[in-house]
Enzyme design. Structure first.
Site, PDB file in Angstrom:
ATOM      1  CB  SER A   7     -11.917 -57.944   6.209  1.00  0.00           C
ATOM      2  OG  SER A   7     -12.910 -57.430   7.070  1.00  0.00           O
ATOM      3  CD  GLU A   9      -8.730 -55.556  14.157  1.00  0.00           C
ATOM      4  OE1 GLU A   9      -9.732 -55.088  13.569  1.00  0.00           O
ATOM      5  OE2 GLU A   9      -8.465 -55.299  15.346  1.00  0.00           O
ATOM      6  CG  HIS A  68      -6.283 -51.018  12.614  1.00  0.00           C
ATOM      7  ND1 HIS A  68      -7.153 -51.425  13.581  1.00  0.00           N
ATOM      8  CD2 HIS A  68      -6.460 -51.857  11.554  1.00  0.00           C
ATOM      9  CE1 HIS A  68      -7.865 -52.462  13.135  1.00  0.00           C
ATOM     10  NE2 HIS A  68      -7.454 -52.744  11.908  1.00  0.00           N
ATOM     11  N   GLY A  99      -7.949 -44.044  19.050  1.00  0.00           N
ATOM     12  CA  GLY A  99      -7.075 -44.814  19.930  1.00  0.00           C
ATOM     13  C   GLY A  99      -7.293 -44.423  21.376  1.00  0.00           C
ATOM     14  CG  ASP A 100      -8.780 -46.206  24.111  1.00  0.00           C
ATOM     15  OD1 ASP A 100      -9.523 -45.229  24.218  1.00  0.00           O
ATOM     16  OD2 ASP A 100      -9.142 -47.329  23.693  1.00  0.00           O
ATOM     17  CE1 TYR A 136     -15.820 -48.578  19.886  1.00  0.00           C
ATOM     18  CE2 TYR A 136     -16.254 -46.663  18.493  1.00  0.00           C
ATOM     19  CZ  TYR A 136     -15.364 -47.526  19.111  1.00  0.00           C
ATOM     20  OH  TYR A 136     -14.016 -47.349  18.945  1.00  0.00           O
ATOM     21  CG  HIS A 140     -16.330 -45.010  22.738  1.00  0.00           C
ATOM     22  ND1 HIS A 140     -15.847 -44.200  23.742  1.00  0.00           N
ATOM     23  CD2 HIS A 140     -15.250 -45.638  22.221  1.00  0.00           C
ATOM     24  CE1 HIS A 140     -14.520 -44.322  23.805  1.00  0.00           C
ATOM     25  NE2 HIS A 140     -14.140 -45.187  22.885  1.00  0.00           N
ATOM     26  CG  PHE A 207     -10.111 -58.514  24.882  1.00  0.00           C
ATOM     27  CD1 PHE A 207      -8.901 -57.926  25.206  1.00  0.00           C
ATOM     28  CD2 PHE A 207     -10.127 -59.525  23.922  1.00  0.00           C
ATOM     29  CE1 PHE A 207      -7.735 -58.342  24.594  1.00  0.00           C
ATOM     30  CE2 PHE A 207      -8.965 -59.947  23.315  1.00  0.00           C
ATOM     31  CZ  PHE A 207      -7.772 -59.359  23.654  1.00  0.00           C
ATOM     32  CG  HIS A 257     -13.115 -56.634  10.494  1.00  0.00           C
ATOM     33  ND1 HIS A 257     -12.142 -56.468   9.524  1.00  0.00           N
ATOM     34  CD2 HIS A 257     -12.506 -56.356  11.679  1.00  0.00           C
ATOM     35  CE1 HIS A 257     -10.999 -56.089  10.096  1.00  0.00           C
ATOM     36  NE2 HIS A 257     -11.200 -56.023  11.405  1.00  0.00           N
TER      37      HIS A 257
HETATM   38  P1  FAD Z   1     -13.810 -41.504  18.279  1.00  0.00           P
HETATM   39  O1  FAD Z   1     -14.682 -41.769  17.135  1.00  0.00           O
HETATM   40  O2  FAD Z   1     -13.007 -40.246  18.306  1.00  0.00           O
HETATM   41  O3  FAD Z   1     -14.741 -41.578  19.587  1.00  0.00           O
HETATM   42  C1  FAD Z   1     -14.193 -41.633  20.897  1.00  0.00           C
HETATM   43  C2  FAD Z   1     -15.176 -41.076  21.914  1.00  0.00           C
HETATM   44  O4  FAD Z   1     -15.274 -39.656  21.785  1.00  0.00           O
HETATM   45  C3  FAD Z   1     -16.613 -41.575  21.783  1.00  0.00           C
HETATM   46  O5  FAD Z   1     -17.167 -41.658  23.078  1.00  0.00           O
HETATM   47  C4  FAD Z   1     -17.322 -40.486  20.971  1.00  0.00           C
HETATM   48  O6  FAD Z   1     -18.700 -40.417  21.239  1.00  0.00           O
HETATM   49  C5  FAD Z   1     -16.580 -39.240  21.444  1.00  0.00           C
HETATM   50  N1  FAD Z   1     -16.408 -38.245  20.364  1.00  0.00           N
HETATM   51  C6  FAD Z   1     -16.027 -38.510  19.084  1.00  0.00           C
HETATM   52  N2  FAD Z   1     -15.918 -37.370  18.364  1.00  0.00           N
HETATM   53  C7  FAD Z   1     -16.227 -36.369  19.206  1.00  0.00           C
HETATM   54  C8  FAD Z   1     -16.272 -34.966  19.056  1.00  0.00           C
HETATM   55  N3  FAD Z   1     -15.960 -34.380  17.876  1.00  0.00           N
HETATM   56  N4  FAD Z   1     -16.646 -34.221  20.146  1.00  0.00           N
HETATM   57  C9  FAD Z   1     -16.937 -34.802  21.313  1.00  0.00           C
HETATM   58  N5  FAD Z   1     -16.901 -36.139  21.522  1.00  0.00           N
HETATM   59  C10 FAD Z   1     -16.548 -36.917  20.483  1.00  0.00           C
HETATM   60  N6  FAD Z   1      -7.344 -48.866  19.160  1.00  0.00           N
HETATM   61  C11 FAD Z   1      -6.003 -48.755  18.947  1.00  0.00           C
HETATM   62  O7  FAD Z   1      -5.306 -48.142  19.757  1.00  0.00           O
HETATM   63  N7  FAD Z   1      -5.408 -49.346  17.855  1.00  0.00           N
HETATM   64  C12 FAD Z   1      -6.116 -50.008  16.918  1.00  0.00           C
HETATM   65  O8  FAD Z   1      -5.555 -50.519  15.956  1.00  0.00           O
HETATM   66  C13 FAD Z   1      -7.542 -50.115  17.099  1.00  0.00           C
HETATM   67  N8  FAD Z   1      -8.322 -50.743  16.190  1.00  0.00           N
HETATM   68  C14 FAD Z   1      -9.690 -50.734  16.331  1.00  0.00           C
HETATM   69  C15 FAD Z   1     -10.488 -51.287  15.325  1.00  0.00           C
HETATM   70  C16 FAD Z   1     -11.880 -51.294  15.440  1.00  0.00           C
HETATM   71  C17 FAD Z   1     -12.708 -51.859  14.320  1.00  0.00           C
HETATM   72  C18 FAD Z   1     -12.502 -50.760  16.620  1.00  0.00           C
HETATM   73  C19 FAD Z   1     -13.994 -50.805  16.778  1.00  0.00           C
HETATM   74  C20 FAD Z   1     -11.706 -50.209  17.624  1.00  0.00           C
HETATM   75  C21 FAD Z   1     -10.312 -50.174  17.498  1.00  0.00           C
HETATM   76  N9  FAD Z   1      -9.492 -49.594  18.460  1.00  0.00           N
HETATM   77  C22 FAD Z   1      -8.119 -49.511  18.266  1.00  0.00           C
HETATM   78  C23 FAD Z   1     -10.065 -49.045  19.704  1.00  0.00           C
HETATM   79  C24 FAD Z   1     -10.364 -47.536  19.598  1.00  0.00           C
HETATM   80  O9  FAD Z   1      -9.167 -46.823  19.387  1.00  0.00           O
HETATM   81  C25 FAD Z   1     -11.019 -47.117  20.908  1.00  0.00           C
HETATM   82  O10 FAD Z   1     -12.308 -47.663  21.005  1.00  0.00           O
HETATM   83  C26 FAD Z   1     -11.025 -45.622  21.187  1.00  0.00           C
HETATM   84  O11 FAD Z   1     -11.440 -45.425  22.534  1.00  0.00           O
HETATM   85  C27 FAD Z   1     -11.991 -44.820  20.321  1.00  0.00           C
HETATM   86  O12 FAD Z   1     -11.543 -44.705  19.033  1.00  0.00           O
HETATM   87  P2  FAD Z   1     -12.543 -44.116  17.907  1.00  0.00           P
HETATM   88  O13 FAD Z   1     -11.762 -44.016  16.672  1.00  0.00           O
HETATM   89  O14 FAD Z   1     -13.798 -44.868  17.896  1.00  0.00           O
HETATM   90  O15 FAD Z   1     -12.775 -42.659  18.558  1.00  0.00           O
END
Ligand code: FAD
Length: 277
Positions: A7, A9, A68, A99-100, A136, A140, A207, A257
């Site tokens: 796939s 991106e 996404h 997201g961030d 990750y 992360h 990055f 991917h």
């Molecule tokens: P989460 O899974 O929520 O994790 C974030 C952090 O919080 C981690 O440290 C985790 O250990 C902690 N955590 C998670 N759940 C909990 C909980 N319930 N309680 C306490 N701590 C918790 N970013 C964008 O803005 N746009 C995009 O399109 C985008 N695409 C991406 C595609 C891929 C394949 C990847 C790997 C990353 C992408 N990102 C994107 C980056 C991503 O948004 C960041 O890495 C962000 O910091 C974390 O997102 P996540 O969904 O992994 O978060």
């Protein structure tokens, strides 16, 4: 060699020229029959419309498109509206992320973590979407510990994720170790390695510093040594990434991917060398 599904991106282009270039790149990548094309989404909704435009265009060309969707800074109402727009447009797959938050942007919104978004998608749309989440293998950057990060990954799977795509990495052992740990936790969903082709060293280093992906020292030193010689960086990068993919495939990775950065050449060259035609 066994050929797992692939796939690609993209990020949503900002200009009409960008749209045209991406359409041309996609046409070339489509020759390899990818399972889907995905399109990133700026946290805080900054690229919301362009992500939608891009996935609708991909869909209209006859390919599976996966937007996404990041939840940080957003509300249930916004996410609900977007989910229904995608559903009505016949989109079947979503990459669900936290997201961030861009610095200086307002409140965190109604979702704190991606597992809450996954649960919300399931409540709102049942089994309509195939939900991908992020994984990750090198952990992360904000994780308190490796163990907690693994458990947080599991929360997303328990909430209803069907599969995962990893952050990119250049050390295959990190992925294999991650897979072993997920199996011990009873996680069985496919976890597809995210592959970052190497185009420019300075861009990759930037990055990697933000997203916590490690560039091993031997790779950094080699690429730093090439200085402005982009061709040598790319040749080296291609060899390294082809070898990485070979190891991943041999070790049973369920797919690959590619983070294309909207360019076809680098991914195509790697995939051709892996025997994809
Ligand atoms: P989460 O899974 O929520 O994790 C974030 C952090 O919080 C981690 O440290 C985790 O250990 C902690 N955590 C998670 N759940 C909990 C909980 N319930 N309680 C306490 N701590 C918790 N970013 C964008 O803005 N746009 C995009 O399109 C985008 N695409 C991406 C595609 C891929 C394949 C990847 C790997 C990353 C992408 N990102 C994107 C980056 C991503 O948004 C960041 O890495 C962000 O910091 C974390 O997102 P996540 O969904 O992994 O978060």
């Amino acid at each position: 060699m066994n050929k797992p599904h692939i796939s690609f991106e993209f990020f949503p282009p900002q200009t009409p020229e960008g749209v045209e270039k991406l359409t041309a790149a996609r046409k070339r990548l489509a020759m390899l029959n990818p399972e889907f094309f995905s399109c990133t989404f700026g946290a805080g909704g900054s690229t919301q419309d362009r992500t939608l435009d891009t996935v609708l265009k991909i869909k209209s060309e006859g390919y599976e498109a996966a937007p996404h969707l990041s939840c940080v800074g957003s509300t249930r109402e916004n996410i609900r509206a977007l989910l229904h727009t995608y559903k009505d447009a016949g989109i079947k797959r979503i990459v669900a992320l936290r997201g961030d938050m861009p610095s200086g942007m307002g409140s965190i919104g109604e979702f704190q973590y991606a597992n809450e978004l996954v649960s919300f998608i399931r409540v709102e749309t049942g089994e309509h979407f195939h939900i991908e989440v992020a994984a990750y293998p090198e952990f992360h950057p904000q994780a308190n510990s490796a163990r907690e990060d693994m458990l947080n990954f599991k929360r997303k799977v328990v909430a209803g994720a069907d599969s995962a795509i990893t952050q990119y990495f250049y050390n295959a052992d990190a992925y294999f170790r991650f897979m072993d740990e997920t199996h011990k936790l009873g996680i069985t969903v496919p976890i597809v390695p995210g592959i970052m082709p190497i185009m420019r060293y300075s861009q990759l280093a930037r990055f990697s510093d933000t997203c916590g992906a490690e560039i091993p020292r031997w790779m950094r030193k080699t690429m730093e040594g090439y200085g402005d010689d982009v061709e040598s960086v790319q040749n080296f990068g291609r060899d390294v990434v082809v070898q990485l993919c070979e190891k991943l495939i041999a070790g049973g990775a369920p797919g690959l991917h590619f983070y294309t950065l909207n360019q076809a050449n680098a991914s195509l060259e790697i995939l051709h060398r892996l025997g994809y035609q």
